[in-house]
Design a protein around this motif. Sequence first.
Motif, PDB file in Angstrom:
ATOM      1  N   ASP A   1      49.006  71.759  62.768  1.00 32.73           N
ATOM      2  CA  ASP A   1      49.674  70.790  61.638  1.00 32.73           C
ATOM      3  C   ASP A   1      49.740  69.250  61.994  1.00 32.73           C
ATOM      4  O   ASP A   1      50.417  68.627  61.647  1.00 32.73           O
ATOM      5  CB  ASP A   1      51.166  71.162  61.278  1.00 32.73           C
ATOM      6  CG  ASP A   1      51.904  71.495  62.956  1.00 32.73           C
ATOM      7  OD1 ASP A   1      51.489  71.221  64.078  1.00 32.73           O
ATOM      8  OD2 ASP A   1      53.173  71.659  62.633  1.00 32.73           O
ATOM      9  N   GLY A   2      48.775  68.999  62.965  1.00 28.73           N
ATOM     10  CA  GLY A   2      48.754  67.580  63.377  1.00 28.73           C
ATOM     11  C   GLY A   2      47.684  67.573  64.688  1.00 28.73           C
ATOM     12  O   GLY A   2      46.707  68.377  64.566  1.00 28.73           O
ATOM     13  N   VAL A   3      47.555  66.488  65.321  1.00 29.38           N
ATOM     14  CA  VAL A   3      46.512  66.042  66.079  1.00 29.38           C
ATOM     15  C   VAL A   3      47.190  65.425  67.513  1.00 29.38           C
ATOM     16  O   VAL A   3      48.153  65.244  67.581  1.00 29.38           O
ATOM     17  CB  VAL A   3      45.594  64.972  65.621  1.00 29.38           C
ATOM     18  CG1 VAL A   3      44.896  65.515  64.337  1.00 29.38           C
ATOM     19  CG2 VAL A   3      46.156  63.702  65.312  1.00 29.38           C
ATOM     20  N   THR A   4      46.300  65.747  68.575  1.00 34.38           N
ATOM     21  CA  THR A   4      46.876  65.087  69.890  1.00 34.38           C
ATOM     22  C   THR A   4      45.496  64.052  70.283  1.00 34.38           C
ATOM     23  O   THR A   4      44.281  64.403  70.063  1.00 34.38           O
ATOM     24  CB  THR A   4      46.835  66.096  70.842  1.00 34.38           C
ATOM     25  OG1 THR A   4      47.932  67.265  70.694  1.00 34.38           O
ATOM     26  CG2 THR A   4      47.105  65.589  72.326  1.00 34.38           C
ATOM     27  N   GLU A   5      45.955  62.715  70.495  1.00 33.12           N
ATOM     28  CA  GLU A   5      44.988  61.978  71.077  1.00 33.12           C
ATOM     29  C   GLU A   5      45.243  61.839  72.614  1.00 33.12           C
ATOM     30  O   GLU A   5      46.527  61.449  72.931  1.00 33.12           O
ATOM     31  CB  GLU A   5      45.236  60.595  70.294  1.00 33.12           C
ATOM     32  CG  GLU A   5      44.507  59.508  70.467  1.00 33.12           C
ATOM     33  CD  GLU A   5      44.828  58.320  69.960  1.00 33.12           C
ATOM     34  OE1 GLU A   5      44.616  57.978  68.645  1.00 33.12           O
ATOM     35  OE2 GLU A   5      45.185  57.340  70.495  1.00 33.12           O
ATOM     36  N   ARG A   6      44.191  61.914  73.168  1.00 33.36           N
ATOM     37  CA  ARG A   6      44.253  61.603  74.703  1.00 33.36           C
ATOM     38  C   ARG A   6      43.194  60.425  75.154  1.00 33.36           C
ATOM     39  O   ARG A   6      42.120  60.271  74.595  1.00 33.36           O
ATOM     40  CB  ARG A   6      43.711  62.724  75.508  1.00 33.36           C
ATOM     41  CG  ARG A   6      43.495  62.577  76.952  1.00 33.36           C
ATOM     42  CD  ARG A   6      43.264  63.825  77.672  1.00 33.36           C
ATOM     43  NE  ARG A   6      41.741  64.627  77.288  1.00 33.36           N
ATOM     44  CZ  ARG A   6      40.931  63.908  77.923  1.00 33.36           C
ATOM     45  NH1 ARG A   6      40.959  63.003  79.104  1.00 33.36           N
ATOM     46  NH2 ARG A   6      39.558  64.469  77.546  1.00 33.36           N
ATOM     47  N   ARG A   7      44.021  59.360  75.804  1.00 30.87           N
ATOM     48  CA  ARG A   7      42.957  58.153  75.990  1.00 30.87           C
ATOM     49  C   ARG A   7      42.136  58.413  77.365  1.00 30.87           C
ATOM     50  O   ARG A   7      42.593  59.368  78.186  1.00 30.87           O
ATOM     51  CB  ARG A   7      44.060  56.954  76.536  1.00 30.87           C
ATOM     52  CG  ARG A   7      43.120  55.683  76.875  1.00 30.87           C
ATOM     53  CD  ARG A   7      44.226  54.568  77.222  1.00 30.87           C
ATOM     54  NE  ARG A   7      43.669  53.399  77.992  1.00 30.87           N
ATOM     55  CZ  ARG A   7      43.327  52.245  77.316  1.00 30.87           C
ATOM     56  NH1 ARG A   7      43.556  52.246  76.140  1.00 30.87           N
ATOM     57  NH2 ARG A   7      42.783  51.394  78.017  1.00 30.87           N
ATOM     58  N   ILE A   8      40.979  58.076  77.365  1.00 38.68           N
ATOM     59  CA  ILE A   8      39.926  58.098  78.307  1.00 38.68           C
ATOM     60  C   ILE A   8      39.605  56.776  78.830  1.00 38.68           C
ATOM     61  O   ILE A   8      39.484  56.011  78.221  1.00 38.68           O
ATOM     62  CB  ILE A   8      38.756  58.981  77.851  1.00 38.68           C
ATOM     63  CG1 ILE A   8      38.655  60.030  77.133  1.00 38.68           C
ATOM     64  CG2 ILE A   8      37.706  58.761  79.199  1.00 38.68           C
ATOM     65  CD1 ILE A   8      37.913  60.729  76.018  1.00 38.68           C
ATOM     66  N   GLU A   9      40.144  56.637  80.278  1.00 41.34           N
ATOM     67  CA  GLU A   9      40.149  55.199  80.706  1.00 41.34           C
ATOM     68  C   GLU A   9      38.559  54.821  81.066  1.00 41.34           C
ATOM     69  O   GLU A   9      38.005  55.730  82.078  1.00 41.34           O
ATOM     70  CB  GLU A   9      40.926  55.162  81.948  1.00 41.34           C
ATOM     71  CG  GLU A   9      41.293  53.854  82.391  1.00 41.34           C
ATOM     72  CD  GLU A   9      42.129  53.137  81.274  1.00 41.34           C
ATOM     73  OE1 GLU A   9      41.661  51.816  81.152  1.00 41.34           O
ATOM     74  OE2 GLU A   9      43.133  53.713  80.883  1.00 41.34           O
TER      75      GLU A   9
END
Length: 244
Positions: A231-239
């Motif tokens: 029911d949604g998304v996860t956003e992960r930052r990649i440095e």
Amino acid sequence: MSAAHPTILATSGGLLRGHRTELEFAPLLHHAVELSGVHGRRPVVCHVGTAGGDQRWFNAAVSEAGQLAGVEVRHLNLFPMPPTADLDDYVRSSDVVWVNGGSVANLLAVWRVHGLDAVFRRAWESGVVLGGVSAGSICWFRGGTTDSFGPELRIVDNGLGLLPYGNGVHYDSEAARRPAVHAGVASGELPDTYCTDDGVGLVFRGTDLVEAVTERPGKGAYLVTADQAGDGVTERRIEPRALV
């Protein structure tokens, strides 16, 4: 000389306005050349401007930028016709393929008419570094968000698929990009999707991301995945690693 592994540099950057010339190679494009492993001669960059309609004035500006960078630039123009009957040799005798931005939908259609989808796969497998910006980034993936059809972003899902992910470009500079990627991943129209702020690139060896790099401090890359609940998304930052 060719890269040791199939290599793609997918970016939201690569060219800059020049100090005394129209354009200059920015650090991301220099990095694409470095990834090819060329030493002892002028590297050969095959510039592909299909997404912008093979504009000759832009070709000239890229050639001038290449001369300044110590690189031989050749142009794979498809309008009004390809430069050779042997596109395999034309592409595979280059060290880097750099695809510029514009309409990714039009680019993919024209490439397929000329069999370039297969040509680029063979070049990638043989060690030619594939790279590009915007449309020239999305094309290597399964798909991404595009304004090819009009101002409202839509999903293009018929990319070359060398990389089995989605791709989002201009993630920080165009406000509609992030929500469009999130909606596409949440709905299942896009698979797991790698995204780049302006000035950031993603280095893939084979289909594995090995690092993010940037020519602009403070910028980021991101991986957007669907929540397991659906029911949604996860956003992960990649440095990213700074190139400058």
